[in-house]
Enzyme design. Structure first.
Site, PDB file in Angstrom:
ATOM      1  CB  CYS A  98      -0.956   0.060   1.191  1.00 15.67           C
ATOM      2  SG  CYS A  98      -2.247  -1.154   1.123  1.00 15.67           S
ATOM      3  NE  ARG A 115       4.843   1.712  -0.087  1.00 18.84           N
ATOM      4  CZ  ARG A 115       5.335   2.060   1.104  1.00 18.84           C
ATOM      5  NH1 ARG A 115       6.511   2.628   1.167  1.00 18.84           N
ATOM      6  NH2 ARG A 115       4.658   1.851   2.199  1.00 18.84           N
ATOM      7  CD1 TRP A 131       0.601  -6.544  -2.074  1.00 17.79           C
ATOM      8  CD2 TRP A 131      -0.050  -6.971   0.030  1.00 17.79           C
ATOM      9  NE1 TRP A 131       1.044  -7.798  -1.734  1.00 17.79           N
ATOM     10  CE2 TRP A 131       0.656  -8.081  -0.462  1.00 17.79           C
ATOM     11  CE3 TRP A 131      -0.560  -7.020   1.326  1.00 17.79           C
ATOM     12  CZ2 TRP A 131       0.882  -9.228   0.302  1.00 17.79           C
ATOM     13  CZ3 TRP A 131      -0.339  -8.154   2.083  1.00 17.79           C
ATOM     14  CH2 TRP A 131       0.381  -9.241   1.578  1.00 17.79           C
ATOM     15  CG  ASN A 177       0.215   1.880   4.189  1.00 19.07           C
ATOM     16  OD1 ASN A 177      -0.035   0.688   4.341  1.00 19.07           O
ATOM     17  ND2 ASN A 177       1.438   2.368   4.152  1.00 19.07           N
ATOM     18  N   GLY A 178      -2.404   0.492   6.005  1.00 14.67           N
ATOM     19  CA  GLY A 178      -2.422  -0.077   7.354  1.00 14.67           C
ATOM     20  C   GLY A 178      -3.599  -1.006   7.533  1.00 14.67           C
ATOM     21  CD  GLU A 233      18.311 -14.070   0.400  1.00 17.34           C
ATOM     22  OE1 GLU A 233      17.484 -14.300   1.283  1.00 17.34           O
ATOM     23  OE2 GLU A 233      18.180 -13.165  -0.438  1.00 17.34           O
ATOM     24  CE  LYS A 276      15.948 -13.038  -3.153  1.00 14.38           C
ATOM     25  NZ  LYS A 276      16.123 -12.017  -2.152  1.00 14.38           N
ATOM     26  CD  GLU A 318      11.960 -13.126  -2.881  1.00 14.94           C
ATOM     27  OE1 GLU A 318      11.097 -12.512  -2.246  1.00 14.94           O
ATOM     28  OE2 GLU A 318      13.175 -12.983  -2.674  1.00 14.94           O
ATOM     29  CG  HIS A 357      16.649 -36.470  11.185  1.00 15.10           C
ATOM     30  ND1 HIS A 357      16.852 -37.624  11.897  1.00 15.10           N
ATOM     31  CD2 HIS A 357      17.842 -35.828  11.181  1.00 15.10           C
ATOM     32  CE1 HIS A 357      18.106 -37.671  12.329  1.00 15.10           C
ATOM     33  NE2 HIS A 357      18.732 -36.586  11.893  1.00 15.10           N
ATOM     34  CE  LYS A 387      13.036  -3.544  -2.048  1.00 16.75           C
ATOM     35  NZ  LYS A 387      13.895  -4.728  -2.159  1.00 16.75           N
TER      36      LYS A 387
END
Ligand code: G6P
Length: 595
Positions: A2, A27, A75, A99-100, A471, A475, A478, A494, A590
């Site tokens: 947002c 974002r 978003w 936003n929120g 990481e 990457k 996503e 295991h 983001k």
């Protein structure tokens, strides 16, 4: 996640708002909208999907004129990504963007708005109706009364038909910046603030702002007027162009040597540790972060424990904040965040402070809440990062963590000074090592060719290698949407090894901190079950179906910084071949400013 934009000046607002929304696009969003106010009232247009869809709808209307307006990228949290759920929302004379998350919206609706007709499924519409319900001719009063009722987080920009020359804002927990100069603008982040601004105000929690064309007034939620100082506005870092690169992500991957060089240069050297002299050796350290910043923290823990002999744990902020962590004034808490606005990381920082811990932020945006609220801030020098999937900010975070570990070890005298000197020298070369690692691009492109139809992959490693695997796996998943898991190589047997079948792709990250024989036997275990293992190692002794000989850092402690590079490239080229939206992957944001 947002984004809010607002304009109050003498030029037409619509082009500024659409341009601002583009700047906030990174974002993450799934719908967008604007409202502009003119002599004939407030006109709103909103669309699900990309900003281009909104822009073309606005063009077709031809009536979105006026020199004051607000805009929003949404978003979805409450309600699907649809035209009706997109912001702005309207009630009576008020049009708002938010936003929120309003956590008590259901209770508020029940208590105050039972007779209201709602046009959307959003929590935001509740706010619009509440302001309208409290309005009896004084906008500020209606906004303040509403703000006092809201629980959760909010950054609000509000237009009212009765005050056509003012944008009203209110803030709690979600960021909002205001630029003032020849024209006034408001935005969720600095990238969208008007370049014509001279001064920049950062709204604090519990504040209301009335933004006029060339000045701004601030109030608290009780409507006491507040004196507030501005910082000078410098356009500096605001420009972000892709240049010769097809995507921001690829550009940012190649900017890593510079990001690391600048970060190291800023923080390495005994004289740079002065700031940290005040931090006494704690009994324990928590590293708290989200996403890739959390993965950087995994490596930070290894370095800090090795050099400072201080027990250190790494926690995801969303878990940490509700875990009643064992913190007191003898604890140090390191918060890592690119944006400095991640809601969970910010909440973790506030929790740590409330319990008396010394807080240190490793942060890329100096004006951010986390940077400003921490006791000490270490700035990563990655510059603006636009691609949702972080690369250069992550690498700069590693560099900052290395420098911090060395500083602590010096101040607390927990490591041999010769070792620390050697480490500093290696750190100064790290950007060159990363540059060499980038030469694997062609090889990664080739491996990506074999990834196109892959459905599941595993990344395994031990020690630093495991943290890199985490990481690397994130990457890939996503941006390419290939299911991927990272596993500590010794832990596979295991349970997870039962998923390995003929042809399963397994990437083995072999870093020099663990014995070769151990990772080799894990490679053999999965290979024996049919896995196609691609090992990344600087050692010619490691055997797998494919072995990529990768560059390593000049000191093994820093090997994550070079090992991660080929995996970023692999993720990029795989996503590209699969036709994914690399810079703006689906469902991701983001800057995650809601919980
Ligand atoms: C989002 C981004 C990630 C980032 C994470 C934490 O999920 O897509 O790239 O690692 O947030 O963000 P921060 O700004 O706190 O580092």
């Amino acid at each position: 996640m947002c984004g809010i934009i607002g304009y109050n000046g003498t030029a037409q607002a619509t082009p500024f708002l659409l341009d601002g929304l583009k700047k906030l696009e990174y974002r993450g969003y799934d719908s967008a909208g604007i409202a502009v106010s003119d002599t004939d009232g407030i006109k709103t247009e909103k669309r699900k999907g990309k900003i281009d869809a909104l822009a073309s709808a606005v063009r077709k209307r031809n009536d979105m004129t006026g020199t004051i307006g607000i805009g929003h990228t949404r978003w979805a949290t409450h309600g699907a990504a649809t035209n009706s759920n997109a912001h702005p929302h309207k009630s009576g004379k008020f049009t708002i963007v938010h936003n929120g998350i309003i956590e008590n919206h259901k209770e508020l609706k029940e208590k105050y708005l039972r007779l209201c007709r709602f046009d959307s499924d959003t929590d935001t519409e509740t706010v619009a109706h509440l302001i309208n319900r409290h309005y009896s001719g004084n906008c500020l009063e209606a906004i303040a009364q509403t703000a006092r009722l809201l629980e959760g987080s909010f950054a609000l920009a509000i237009l009212c038909e009765d005050e056509p020359n003012t944008i009203f804002c209110a803030k709690k927990s979600s960021p909002l910046l205001i630029g003032v100069g020849d024209e006034a603008s408001v935005a969720s982040d600095i990238s969208a603030i008007s370049r014509k601004s001279d001064s920049l105000y950062r709204m604090d929690d519990g504040e209301i702002a009335a933004i006029h064309k060339n000045k701004v007034e601030f109030y608290d939620f009780e409507l006491n007027e507040k004196a507030k100082s501005a910082s000078p506005f410098t356009a500096g870092n605001n420009t972000s162009e892709k240049g010769e690169y097809e995507h921001f992500m690829l550009k940012e991957i190649f900017e890593q040597p510079e990001a690391v060089r600048k970060t190291v240069e800023a923080y390495i050297g005994a004289d740079k540790a002065e700031l940290l002299q005040q931090i006494k050796k704690p009994t324990g350290i928590y590293i708290v972060a989200c996403g890739s910043a959390y993965h950087a923290g995994l490596i930070g823990r290894i370095c800090i424990e090795k050099l400072t002999k201080t027990p250190t744990s790494v926690e995801t902020a969303s878990e940490f904040r509700y875990s009643d962590p064992l913190i007191d004034e003898n604890t140090s808490v390191i918060i890592i965040s690119q944006s400095g606005e991640t809601a969970d990381s910010l909440a973790a920082l506030r929790l740590a402070k409330s319990k008396g811990a010394k807080t240190i932020a490793i942060v890329n945006v100096p004006e951010s809440s986390i940077a400003l609220e921490s006791d000490f801030a270490i700035y990563t020098k990655a510059g603006a990062e636009i691609a949702v999937a972080t690369t250069k900010a992550y690498s700069a975070q590693l560099a900052a963590l290395y420098a911090l570990s060395i500083h602590f070890a010096r101040i607390w005298q927990t490591a041999d000074s010769k070792l620390l000197n050697t480490l500093e020298q290696s750190l100064e070369q790290l950007h060159e090592n990363i540059r060499e690692a980038l030469c694997l691009e062609k090889q990664m492109k080739e491996i990506a060719q074999h990834m196109q139809n892959t459905q599941h992959t595993y990344f395994i490693g031990r020690g630093i290698g495991f943290a890199v695997a985490a990481e690397a796996s994130l990457k890939l998943k996503e941006i390419s949407y290939i299911h991927s898991e990272a596993y500590a190589a010794g832990e596979l047997k295991h349970g997870t090894i039962s998923l390995i079948e003929k042809g399963t792709k397994v990437f083995a990250v072999c870093t020099p901190d663990t014995p070769e024989a151990k990772i080799q036997s894990n490679i053999d275990e999965v290979a024996a079950r049919g896995a196609n293992v691609i090992a990344f190692t600087s050692s010619p002794n490691i055997k797998a179906n494919t072995t990529v000989i990768s560059t390593t850092a000049s000191h093994p402690l820093f090997s994550a910084s070079t090992q991660v590079i080929p995996f970023q490239l692999l993720a990029y080229y795989t996503a590209k071949l699969r036709g994914c939206d690399i810079d703006k992957p689906r469902n991701l944001a983001k800057s995650v400013t809601v919980e």
